[in-house]
Design an enzyme around this catalytic site. Structure first.
Site, PDB file in Angstrom:
ATOM      1  N   ARG A 179       0.852  -1.180   0.000  1.00  0.00           N
ATOM      2  CA  ARG A 179       0.000   0.000   0.000  1.00  0.00           C
ATOM      3  C   ARG A 179       0.889   1.232   0.000  1.00  0.00           C
ATOM      4  O   ARG A 179       2.006   1.206   0.517  1.00  0.00           O
ATOM      5  CB  ARG A 179      -0.917   0.001   1.229  1.00  0.00           C
ATOM      6  CG  ARG A 179      -1.906  -1.169   1.255  1.00  0.00           C
ATOM      7  CD  ARG A 179      -2.769  -1.128   2.509  1.00  0.00           C
ATOM      8  NE  ARG A 179      -3.726  -2.246   2.519  1.00  0.00           N
ATOM      9  CZ  ARG A 179      -3.469  -3.455   2.994  1.00  0.00           C
ATOM     10  NH1 ARG A 179      -2.272  -3.717   3.539  1.00  0.00           N
ATOM     11  NH2 ARG A 179      -4.386  -4.405   2.957  1.00  0.00           N
ATOM     12  N   HIS A 226      -2.329   3.843  -5.388  1.00  0.00           N
ATOM     13  CA  HIS A 226      -2.909   2.576  -4.936  1.00  0.00           C
ATOM     14  C   HIS A 226      -3.240   1.664  -6.111  1.00  0.00           C
ATOM     15  O   HIS A 226      -3.391   0.444  -5.948  1.00  0.00           O
ATOM     16  CB  HIS A 226      -4.176   2.856  -4.131  1.00  0.00           C
ATOM     17  CG  HIS A 226      -4.533   1.760  -3.180  1.00  0.00           C
ATOM     18  ND1 HIS A 226      -5.209   0.629  -3.567  1.00  0.00           N
ATOM     19  CD2 HIS A 226      -4.308   1.625  -1.845  1.00  0.00           C
ATOM     20  CE1 HIS A 226      -5.391  -0.161  -2.511  1.00  0.00           C
ATOM     21  NE2 HIS A 226      -4.850   0.412  -1.462  1.00  0.00           N
ATOM     22  N   ARG A 246      -1.487  -1.808  -7.015  1.00  0.00           N
ATOM     23  CA  ARG A 246      -1.922  -3.067  -6.401  1.00  0.00           C
ATOM     24  C   ARG A 246      -3.027  -3.724  -7.225  1.00  0.00           C
ATOM     25  O   ARG A 246      -3.021  -4.941  -7.442  1.00  0.00           O
ATOM     26  CB  ARG A 246      -2.408  -2.811  -4.969  1.00  0.00           C
ATOM     27  CG  ARG A 246      -1.276  -2.548  -3.992  1.00  0.00           C
ATOM     28  CD  ARG A 246      -1.769  -1.963  -2.673  1.00  0.00           C
ATOM     29  NE  ARG A 246      -2.724  -2.785  -1.982  1.00  0.00           N
ATOM     30  CZ  ARG A 246      -2.416  -3.800  -1.173  1.00  0.00           C
ATOM     31  NH1 ARG A 246      -1.139  -4.140  -0.982  1.00  0.00           N
ATOM     32  NH2 ARG A 246      -3.360  -4.486  -0.550  1.00  0.00           N
ATOM     33  N   HIS A 267      -4.080  -9.200   2.307  1.00  0.00           N
ATOM     34  CA  HIS A 267      -5.517  -9.233   2.542  1.00  0.00           C
ATOM     35  C   HIS A 267      -5.842 -10.435   3.427  1.00  0.00           C
ATOM     36  O   HIS A 267      -5.346 -11.534   3.176  1.00  0.00           O
ATOM     37  CB  HIS A 267      -6.289  -9.367   1.225  1.00  0.00           C
ATOM     38  CG  HIS A 267      -6.261  -8.130   0.406  1.00  0.00           C
ATOM     39  ND1 HIS A 267      -6.581  -8.111  -0.937  1.00  0.00           N
ATOM     40  CD2 HIS A 267      -5.945  -6.849   0.722  1.00  0.00           C
ATOM     41  CE1 HIS A 267      -6.473  -6.880  -1.404  1.00  0.00           C
ATOM     42  NE2 HIS A 267      -6.091  -6.102  -0.412  1.00  0.00           N
ATOM     43  N   TYR A 289      -6.543 -16.529   6.243  1.00  0.00           N
ATOM     44  CA  TYR A 289      -5.250 -17.041   5.831  1.00  0.00           C
ATOM     45  C   TYR A 289      -4.140 -16.356   6.613  1.00  0.00           C
ATOM     46  O   TYR A 289      -4.121 -15.139   6.773  1.00  0.00           O
ATOM     47  CB  TYR A 289      -5.026 -16.768   4.333  1.00  0.00           C
ATOM     48  CG  TYR A 289      -5.834 -17.663   3.427  1.00  0.00           C
ATOM     49  CD1 TYR A 289      -6.740 -17.118   2.536  1.00  0.00           C
ATOM     50  CD2 TYR A 289      -5.692 -19.045   3.474  1.00  0.00           C
ATOM     51  CE1 TYR A 289      -7.490 -17.926   1.695  1.00  0.00           C
ATOM     52  CE2 TYR A 289      -6.433 -19.854   2.649  1.00  0.00           C
ATOM     53  CZ  TYR A 289      -7.339 -19.294   1.755  1.00  0.00           C
ATOM     54  OH  TYR A 289      -8.076 -20.101   0.940  1.00  0.00           O
TER      55      TYR A 289
END
Length: 442
Positions: free
Chosen positions: A268, A367, A370, A394, A404
């Site tokens: 980010r 951004h 990404r 994420h 995860y």
């Protein structure tokens, strides 16, 4: 007759006269002068004279104090007695009623004092909201997040509903306040404020100051938040052109490096510009970003694992060149500001460079790198979505609802980052668009 008291009217009331009271002498012992109906004047040896009323409620004998004679006249005392008798006739304890009235008067006086000092009154929406902010919200989210929530409530809710008792606020009142925000075009802000108010009401229910959450009734009352994606180039041809423009850009070397690494590291913008040299291990070709810098809950920031970024050969080469400029003894930041080495470059540095290259707000954002990577890696390199999401930091739930672990898939992510850097090289060099690679990392 009410079942809770055994009061019976006397045969005669209003026995006393003002003349008789004035002529009465205080003796060596307390004397009672009865007026009837339970009312009497108690004369004490020290000269004081007190109005009292005796009554029974629930089988218990009780007393009421009506004040001191002559400040409370005979007529005043009789009115208070008659009021008490009416309460008894309606199965109410006048003593408890008197206590409640005193509490109400005291609470009103305290509220007036707090209002005069500019402080929220207990039980009002503002008081409960500020208690929720400091007791709950500040401990769950980052300081910036908590500050934004507080500001939104102060500017948009407290002026209209802050002084209202939280238990009396209904859904239409809350909706009216939110409509003012909506009318400014701040649709997303209105929804965020509604969500914050819902949490305040839930806190109020838990604390016993209200019984329902009117914000829950506004689920479909506000305009939906428009779907808005940050501008990003997600096609191979456009990406190749952007990479060539970045390679030819003649801006400050630190900003040039930040542009190139934006495409290679998948961080980010805020995470990228705050990078420190101590986090980079050239021997293992990894960048370890502390959990505190990541976009996570406050608890995850404190206790979560760091975010590991495998460094492709191209990224290492850029960092080595930049190290000669911004690294060295006593130099902490990878991307220091040109004005001060103690601060990183501004959040506008990369965006401004893109604008100078001709990419407007609707074309590409900091951004957007990404989104570019997320799209092209999935479509052109065939990498499994969970591997990409892990690299993007994420938190994605598996079928069992577990998130995860961001340290998983490290080998797969290392392979992916190398392939991604090579693919960007081919696009920058103007190579023919690579067909979709059906292979998927396992």
């Amino acid at each position: 007759m009410c079942p809770h008291h055994q009061w019976r009217p006397t045969l005669q009331t209003n026995k006393l006269t003002d003349t008789a009271i004035r002529k009465a002498k205080n003796g060596d012992k307390s004397v009672k002068m009865a007026d009837g109906g339970g009312l009497y004047l108690e004369l004490h040896p020290n000269g004081s004279r007190y109005w009292r009323m005796k009554y029974r409620f629930g089988g218990v004998e009780k007393r009421l104090a009506f004040g001191v004679y002559p400040e409370v006249t005979l007529a005043d005392a009789r009115r208070k007695r008659d009021d008490a008798r009416r309460l008894l006739a309606n199965d109410a304890d006048p003593g408890e009623q008197l206590k409640a009235a005193k509490v109400a008067v005291q609470a009103s006086a305290e509220a007036a004092q707090m209002i005069a000092k500019g402080l929220p009154v207990p039980g009002t929406f503002e008081f409960v909201a500020r208690e929720w902010l400091t007791t709950v919200h500040d401990h769950k989210v980052s300081a910036g997040h908590a500050g934004r929530t507080k500001t939104r409530l102060e500017q948009n809710i407290f002026p209209w509903l802050g002084a209202r008792p939280i238990s009396e606020i209904e859904a239409p009142e809350l909706l009216q306040a939110l409509r003012r925000v909506e009318a400014r075009g701040a649709i997303e802000t209105a929804h965020r404020i509604k969500d914050s108010c819902a949490q305040v009401f839930r806190y109020g229910i838990a604390c016993g100051v209200c019984t329902r959450n009117p914000a829950a009734d506004l689920k479909d009352a506000l305009k939906p938040v428009p779907t808005r994606h940050l501008a990003a180039i997600v096609d191979p041809i456009g990406t190749g052109k952007l990479l060539r423009d970045i390679a030819e850009y003649q801006g400050h070397p630190v900003v040039c490096a930040a542009l190139k690494l934006s495409a290679l590291l998948l961080l980010r913008p805020g995470e990228l510009r705050h990078l420190e040299w101590a986090w980079i291990d050239f021997d293992s070709a990894t960048l370890t970003v502390p959990s505190q810098l990541m976009k996570r809950t406050k608890a995850d920031k404190q206790d979560g694992p760091p975010h590991i970024v495998p460094l492709a050969r191209q990224a290492i080469n850029i960092l080595r060149e930049l190290q000669a400029l911004t690294g060295g003894e006593g130099r902490r930041l990878v991307f220091p500001s040109p004005q001060s080495r103690s601060r990183c470059i501004s959040d506008n540095a990369v965006r401004s460079a893109l604008r100078r290259m001709g990419y407007g707000n609707d074309d590409m954002t900091a951004h957007g790198f990404r989104a570019m990577a997320r799209t092209l890696i999935a479509e052109r390199l065939g990498v499994l979505p969970e591997v990409i999401e892990a690299q993007l930091a994420h938190a994605v739930a598996d079928p069992l609802g577990r998130a995860y672990n961001r340290t998983q898939f490290l080998d797969q992510r290392r392979d992916m980052m190398g392939r991604w850097a090579d693919y960007l090289d081919r696009l920058r060099q103007g190579a023919e668009v690579v067909p979709i690679d059906r292979r998927a990392t396992s």
